[in-house]
Scaffold this active site. Structure first.
Site, PDB file in Angstrom:
ATOM      1  N   ALA A 153     -35.005  -8.118   1.613  1.00  0.00           N
ATOM      2  CA  ALA A 153     -35.732  -7.112   0.846  1.00  0.00           C
ATOM      3  C   ALA A 153     -36.732  -6.361   1.726  1.00  0.00           C
ATOM      4  CB  ALA A 153     -36.452  -7.764  -0.327  1.00  0.00           C
ATOM      5  N   TYR A 154     -37.417  -7.103   2.585  1.00  0.00           N
ATOM      6  CA  TYR A 154     -38.383  -6.481   3.484  1.00  0.00           C
ATOM      7  C   TYR A 154     -37.697  -5.509   4.433  1.00  0.00           C
ATOM      8  CZ  TYR A 154     -42.002  -6.146   7.118  1.00  0.00           C
ATOM      9  OH  TYR A 154     -42.921  -5.695   8.040  1.00  0.00           O
ATOM     10  N   VAL A 155     -36.593  -5.942   5.027  1.00  0.00           N
ATOM     11  CA  VAL A 155     -35.871  -5.076   5.954  1.00  0.00           C
ATOM     12  C   VAL A 155     -35.322  -3.843   5.246  1.00  0.00           C
ATOM     13  CG1 VAL A 155     -33.756  -4.935   7.342  1.00  0.00           C
ATOM     14  CG2 VAL A 155     -35.366  -6.800   7.705  1.00  0.00           C
ATOM     15  N   SER A 157     -36.702  -2.242   2.920  1.00  0.00           N
ATOM     16  CA  SER A 157     -37.805  -1.285   2.791  1.00  0.00           C
ATOM     17  C   SER A 157     -38.110  -0.628   4.129  1.00  0.00           C
ATOM     18  CB  SER A 157     -39.054  -1.974   2.228  1.00  0.00           C
ATOM     19  OG  SER A 157     -39.666  -2.845   3.162  1.00  0.00           O
TER      20      SER A 157
END
Length: 245
Positions: A153-155, A157
């Site tokens: 999820a972080y990547v 974004s």
């Protein structure tokens, strides 16, 4: 080389680990620095005090990076006090880690609001406000290359940050404004260290050929390069990670 002594920089997330290092590094170069904070004004004031102790001018501006009106007001305040803005460094971001199969979708929404919408709002204001010869530096992550588990999820974004950064660089053709992103590898900040056991930290420290974690100062050095002398570097993602990936 760009004369930095009369340049004004706005650093979002300036009270964070990398943000503080960026503020202090730019202050050493002679920049006037506006330190942005979202919630912790006292910590941002400490950064502003450190900037002035280095002989540079400083100011505080607050606001939610994802709120258009609050960021417009922050840019207005910096322009009103110092006459304009030459550099925007957008370090503000959050990182919540979990496997894609189990990630709480509320966490996904929180990250995307800050990391994608926040970067978009700040980039939009920077594109409208930066003076000729200006620079916008956004923040991605080296995990867009290394593909570590739990970072999905972080990547996602940060991949969006890279996309908008590269497109904006081309949309600003003819304005003499550079738009780049820095993609740090593992850096010893509270954001990175939180929730990791020592074995995980040690393994990540050994992953890069330099066999250490990065420091906030390492990343600030890359930012200072893009903010000032690197006038022919535009529309790029600079991976500052010790050779990782």
């Amino acid at each position: 080389m760009t004369d930095t002594t009369n340049r004004v920089a706005l650093v979002t997330g300036g009270s964070g680990g990398i943000g503080r290092a960026v503020c202090e590094r730019l202050a050493r170069e002679g920049y006037t620095v506006a330190v942005h904070y979202a919630g912790n004004k006292a910590r941002a004031q400490e950064v502003a005090d450190a900037v002035t102790a280095l002989g540079a001018k400083a100011a505080l501006v607050g606001g939610d990076v994802a709120a258009e009106n609050e960021m417009a007001a922050a840019f207005d305040a910096v322009e009103s006090e110092f006459g304009g803005i030459d550099v925007v460094v957008n370090t503000a971001g959050i990182m919540l880690l979990a496997p894609i199969t189990t990630l709480d979708l509320d966490d996904l929404d929180r990250m995307h609001r800050t990391n994608i919408r926040g970067t978009f709002v700040v980039s939009q204001q920077a594109a409208r406000r930066l003076r000729e010869g200006g620079a916008l530096i956004n923040f991605s992550t080296s995990v867009t290359r290394t593909h570590f588990p739990n970072y999905g999820a972080y990547v996602s974004s940060k991949a969006a940050v890279e996309g908008m950064t590269l497109i904006l660089a081309r949309e600003l053709r003819g304005k003499d404004i550079t738009v780049n992103a820095v993609a740090p590898g593992p850096v010893a900040t509270p954001l990175f260290l939180e929730g990791k056991d020592q074995a995980t930290i040690d393994n990540l420290a050994k992953a890069a050929p330099l066999e250490r974690l990065g420091t906030p100062d390492d990343i600030a050095e890359a930012v200072a390069f893009l903010a000032g002398p690197a006038r022919w570097v535009n529309g790029q993602v600079l991976f500052a990670n010790g050779g990782l990936g």
